[in-house]
Enzyme design. Sequence first.
Site, PDB file in Angstrom:
ATOM      1  N   LYS A   1       0.876  -1.168   0.000  1.00 35.97           N
ATOM      2  CA  LYS A   1       0.000   0.000   0.000  1.00 35.97           C
ATOM      3  C   LYS A   1       0.913   1.217   0.000  1.00 35.97           C
ATOM      4  O   LYS A   1       1.662   1.438   0.950  1.00 35.97           O
ATOM      5  CB  LYS A   1      -0.912   0.020   1.225  1.00 35.97           C
ATOM      6  CG  LYS A   1      -1.741   1.304   1.317  1.00 35.97           C
ATOM      7  CD  LYS A   1      -2.519   1.392   2.617  1.00 35.97           C
ATOM      8  CE  LYS A   1      -3.151   2.772   2.759  1.00 35.97           C
ATOM      9  NZ  LYS A   1      -3.860   2.938   4.038  1.00 35.97           N
TER      10      LYS A   1
ATOM     11  N   GLY B   1      -8.531   9.352   9.337  1.00 35.63           N
ATOM     12  CA  GLY B   1      -8.893   9.438  10.745  1.00 35.63           C
ATOM     13  C   GLY B   1      -9.987  10.420  11.086  1.00 35.63           C
ATOM     14  O   GLY B   1     -10.334  10.562  12.254  1.00 35.63           O
TER      15      GLY B   1
ATOM     16  N   ASN C   1      -9.477   1.578   9.309  1.00 35.03           N
ATOM     17  CA  ASN C   1      -8.681   1.354  10.499  1.00 35.03           C
ATOM     18  C   ASN C   1      -9.302   2.080  11.691  1.00 35.03           C
ATOM     19  O   ASN C   1      -9.907   1.476  12.571  1.00 35.03           O
ATOM     20  CB  ASN C   1      -7.234   1.789  10.276  1.00 35.03           C
ATOM     21  CG  ASN C   1      -6.312   1.342  11.405  1.00 35.03           C
ATOM     22  OD1 ASN C   1      -5.103   1.359  11.261  1.00 35.03           O
ATOM     23  ND2 ASN C   1      -6.838   0.912  12.550  1.00 35.03           N
ATOM     24  N   THR C   2      -9.203   3.412  11.695  1.00 37.66           N
ATOM     25  CA  THR C   2      -9.605   4.197  12.857  1.00 37.66           C
ATOM     26  C   THR C   2     -11.059   3.967  13.247  1.00 37.66           C
ATOM     27  O   THR C   2     -11.386   3.890  14.442  1.00 37.66           O
ATOM     28  CB  THR C   2      -9.365   5.694  12.590  1.00 37.66           C
ATOM     29  OG1 THR C   2      -8.033   5.881  12.140  1.00 37.66           O
ATOM     30  CG2 THR C   2      -9.588   6.512  13.835  1.00 37.66           C
TER      31      THR C   2
ATOM     32  N   ALA D   1      -9.620   5.554   3.705  1.00 36.53           N
ATOM     33  CA  ALA D   1      -9.493   6.695   4.615  1.00 36.53           C
ATOM     34  C   ALA D   1     -10.739   7.567   4.671  1.00 36.53           C
ATOM     35  O   ALA D   1     -11.384   7.840   3.658  1.00 36.53           O
ATOM     36  CB  ALA D   1      -8.292   7.577   4.256  1.00 36.53           C
ATOM     37  N   GLY D   2     -11.067   7.973   5.884  1.00 35.66           N
ATOM     38  CA  GLY D   2     -12.117   8.962   6.102  1.00 35.66           C
ATOM     39  C   GLY D   2     -13.497   8.407   6.401  1.00 35.66           C
ATOM     40  O   GLY D   2     -14.407   9.178   6.726  1.00 35.66           O
TER      41      GLY D   2
END
Length: 268
Positions: free
Chosen positions: A106, A167, A215-216, A193-194
């Site tokens: 990645k 995040g 992830n987050t 992301a986001g």
Amino acid sequence: MNNASTPSDPLVLYGQTFQSRLLLGTARYPSPATMEAAVRRARPAMVTASLRRQQVADSNAGNSFWELLRQFDVPVLPNTAGCHSVQEAITTAHMAREVFATPWIKLELIGDDYTLQPDTLNLVDVAGRLIKDGFKVLPYCTEDLVLCQRLVDVGCQAVMPWAAPIGTGKGPVNPYALRMLRERLAVPMIVDAGLGLPSHACQVMEWGYDGVLLNTAVALAQDPVVMAGAFAGAVQAGRDAHLAGAMLEHDAAQPSTPVLGTPFWHEA
């Protein structure tokens, strides 16, 4: 004919098939045990891990982390998180290939520390060089159509545009651009992301995106394990909805029940 997602509808990246369309990060969990439980609950296609942040060469904790990942029996997608220069990203990618014995990477090349926005001016060059070196590159990028097309032009067989800055959990902040990107490019695309809610993941999958990377949103949930399962279900629901084909939107109300047998005074 039922077109709903089945095991015959795998995610295909660089010719390799994956039964899940969710990719899951391994950072910021409250404990290794919680991370393990979340991964096992979500059953993702791959788990991502940052070589630089874990400092595998210098830390016993880092070595324990890699051993834990190997126990998941889930392919690891190393990433170049934290890299800000071309050479830094290339060096980290090569180190990751040696550590994990995998050509998958990645590619993160950060251009702005505040938004963690990718360095769009150098990303294409780095991606092209890594592909020539034999890597299967999944580049983290913005939703910019021209940038994504250039990444495809240099050999990326998939791209990973963000929905919002890493995040933030805001969900898709530029739906028009994301939907246009999906319509214009034929390669697999994973929203990376986001995303903050399972509904965000479901939405982008309904638009035709091939997967999501999280992830987050899972790691910082009050119950990461349950949230991992919720995202896995949302990704599958969005894929099924996309394959099923949504009804057309109308401005005026449309009756959902037939008028046969309705009293004549209701038919006027």
